[in-house]
Design a protein around this motif. Sequence first.
Motif, short mmCIF file in Angstrom:
data_model
loop_
_atom_site.label_atom_id
_atom_site.label_comp_id
_atom_site.label_asym_id
_atom_site.label_seq_id
_atom_site.Cartn_x
_atom_site.Cartn_y
_atom_site.Cartn_z
N PHE A 100 0.93 -1.25 -0.02
CA PHE A 100 -0.07 -0.04 0.04
C PHE A 100 0.76 1.12 -0.12
O PHE A 100 0.51 2.20 -0.82
CB PHE A 100 -0.82 -0.05 1.13
CG PHE A 100 -1.52 1.25 1.60
CD1 PHE A 100 -2.92 1.61 0.71
CD2 PHE A 100 -1.18 2.04 2.43
CE1 PHE A 100 -3.44 2.77 1.12
CE2 PHE A 100 -1.72 3.28 2.86
CZ PHE A 100 -2.96 3.80 2.03
N GLY A 101 2.00 1.44 0.77
CA GLY A 101 2.57 2.52 1.12
C GLY A 101 3.58 2.85 -0.07
O GLY A 101 3.55 3.84 -0.71
N GLU A 102 4.11 1.51 -0.85
CA GLU A 102 4.81 1.76 -1.91
C GLU A 102 4.01 2.21 -3.30
O GLU A 102 4.34 3.03 -3.98
CB GLU A 102 5.54 0.51 -2.29
CG GLU A 102 6.48 0.12 -1.38
CD GLU A 102 7.29 -1.33 -1.69
OE1 GLU A 102 6.61 -2.26 -2.23
OE2 GLU A 102 8.30 -1.70 -1.15
N ALA A 103 2.81 1.82 -3.21
CA ALA A 103 1.93 2.16 -4.32
C ALA A 103 1.46 3.54 -4.26
O ALA A 103 1.70 4.44 -5.21
CB ALA A 103 0.40 1.35 -4.38
N GLY A 104 1.25 4.10 -2.87
CA GLY A 104 0.89 5.55 -2.82
C GLY A 104 2.21 6.40 -3.15
O GLY A 104 2.17 7.43 -3.68
N ALA A 145 -7.77 -0.62 0.55
CA ALA A 145 -7.02 -0.76 1.62
C ALA A 145 -8.11 -0.48 2.96
O ALA A 145 -7.49 -0.58 3.78
CB ALA A 145 -5.85 0.41 1.73
N GLY A 146 -9.04 0.27 2.51
CA GLY A 146 -9.92 0.59 3.68
C GLY A 146 -10.91 -0.49 4.23
O GLY A 146 -11.62 -0.31 5.37
N ARG A 147 -11.02 -1.60 3.60
CA ARG A 147 -11.77 -2.59 4.07
C ARG A 147 -11.32 -3.25 5.33
O ARG A 147 -10.02 -3.26 5.39
CB ARG A 147 -11.91 -3.63 3.09
CG ARG A 147 -10.47 -4.63 2.69
CD ARG A 147 -10.93 -5.23 1.32
NE ARG A 147 -9.49 -6.36 1.36
CZ ARG A 147 -8.54 -6.25 1.30
NH1 ARG A 147 -7.90 -4.76 1.48
NH2 ARG A 147 -7.55 -7.09 1.25
N LYS A 148 -12.32 -3.83 6.23
CA LYS A 148 -12.08 -4.40 7.41
C LYS A 148 -11.29 -5.74 7.17
O LYS A 148 -12.01 -6.74 6.61
CB LYS A 148 -13.06 -4.32 8.30
CG LYS A 148 -12.74 -4.85 9.48
CD LYS A 148 -13.73 -4.53 10.72
CE LYS A 148 -13.37 -5.10 12.00
NZ LYS A 148 -13.88 -4.39 13.24
N SER A 149 -10.11 -5.92 7.36
CA SER A 149 -9.40 -7.15 7.29
C SER A 149 -8.05 -7.19 8.34
O SER A 149 -7.47 -6.15 8.42
CB SER A 149 -8.95 -7.42 5.66
OG SER A 149 -7.94 -8.17 5.69
N ALA A 150 -7.75 -8.32 8.75
CA ALA A 150 -6.47 -8.56 9.28
C ALA A 150 -5.24 -7.97 8.49
O ALA A 150 -4.36 -7.27 9.11
CB ALA A 150 -6.22 -9.98 9.83
N PHE A 158 -5.93 5.12 7.87
CA PHE A 158 -5.38 6.15 6.89
C PHE A 158 -6.04 6.21 5.53
O PHE A 158 -6.46 7.17 4.96
CB PHE A 158 -3.63 6.00 6.72
CG PHE A 158 -3.11 6.90 5.65
CD1 PHE A 158 -2.98 8.05 6.04
CD2 PHE A 158 -2.53 6.20 4.63
CE1 PHE A 158 -2.36 8.98 4.77
CE2 PHE A 158 -1.93 6.95 3.58
CZ PHE A 158 -1.88 8.45 4.06
N ALA A 159 -6.21 4.91 5.01
CA ALA A 159 -7.00 4.94 3.73
C ALA A 159 -8.34 5.41 3.87
O ALA A 159 -8.64 6.05 2.96
CB ALA A 159 -6.94 3.16 3.10
N LEU A 163 -10.30 8.82 1.74
CA LEU A 163 -11.48 8.69 1.17
C LEU A 163 -12.49 9.63 1.78
O LEU A 163 -13.19 10.19 0.97
CB LEU A 163 -12.28 7.24 1.24
CG LEU A 163 -11.42 6.14 0.56
CD1 LEU A 163 -12.07 4.77 1.15
CD2 LEU A 163 -11.52 6.31 -0.99
N LYS A 164 -12.44 9.96 2.98
CA LYS A 164 -13.24 11.12 3.41
C LYS A 164 -12.91 12.26 3.09
O LYS A 164 -13.64 13.28 3.08
CB LYS A 164 -12.93 11.01 5.08
CG LYS A 164 -14.05 10.09 5.97
CD LYS A 164 -14.03 10.02 7.49
CE LYS A 164 -14.21 8.74 7.92
NZ LYS A 164 -13.83 8.72 9.45
N LEU A 165 -11.64 12.41 2.66
CA LEU A 165 -10.95 13.77 2.21
C LEU A 165 -10.89 13.91 0.88
O LEU A 165 -10.31 14.86 0.35
CB LEU A 165 -9.77 13.72 3.13
CG LEU A 165 -8.95 15.31 3.23
CD1 LEU A 165 -9.93 16.11 3.96
CD2 LEU A 165 -7.68 15.09 3.85
N TRP A 166 -11.30 13.02 0.09
CA TRP A 166 -11.11 12.69 -1.21
C TRP A 166 -11.37 14.15 -2.11
O TRP A 166 -10.28 14.52 -2.91
CB TRP A 166 -11.98 11.85 -1.99
CG TRP A 166 -11.77 11.54 -3.30
CD1 TRP A 166 -12.48 11.86 -4.35
CD2 TRP A 166 -10.69 10.82 -3.96
NE1 TRP A 166 -11.97 11.65 -5.60
CE2 TRP A 166 -10.69 11.10 -5.50
CE3 TRP A 166 -9.46 10.48 -3.30
CZ2 TRP A 166 -9.77 10.38 -6.02
CZ3 TRP A 166 -8.63 9.69 -4.01
CH2 TRP A 166 -8.61 9.85 -5.61
#
Length: 169
Positions: A100-104, A145-150, A158-159, A163-166
């Motif tokens: 996720f971080g690398e893609a960002g 990344a924002g989905r609930k998952s381990a 953060f993800a 989205l809230k700040l899109w």
Amino acid sequence: VAAVLAGPSVNVDETGWSTAGEQRTLWTAANERAAIFRVAEDRHRDRLVELLGEDYAGIVGSDRWWAYDHLDCDCRQACWQHLKRDFARHAEGLAEQKTFGEAGLALTKRLFDAWHAFDEHQDRRRLATELAPIQAELRALPEHAGRKSARTKYHRRFANNLLKLWPAL
């Protein structure tokens, strides 16, 4: 103060400040013509309102500190340098957080490259064309990344905040 508040946009930031051994906050509001500096008790929303007033009509550029959350996202620009730093922190994680971080970071680099190119060519249509695929990929990144998952435990907050700040991105 009038020169800052009359402008179409303002960049605002706050940082810790010590005065006679007391912890305070230095607030700054600036545009290309002028700057306001104020030492305040804290970093709360009411200090931002004291700085800009209730009805500032321009675009506010800022980091994602909660004191700015009341601002309309359509009249706000989130600081991409802060986003880059946060993506870099996630890129130092493990597994899916690292991916996720690398893609960002890769998307942030492409965005900055397009912006620097615009600084040279000044063609807004070209900029919009170059940014469209970056925006699409960026939107998909926090949605996944924002989905609930381990697997998203360390970066989903953060993800979801992205989205809230899109509109401000």
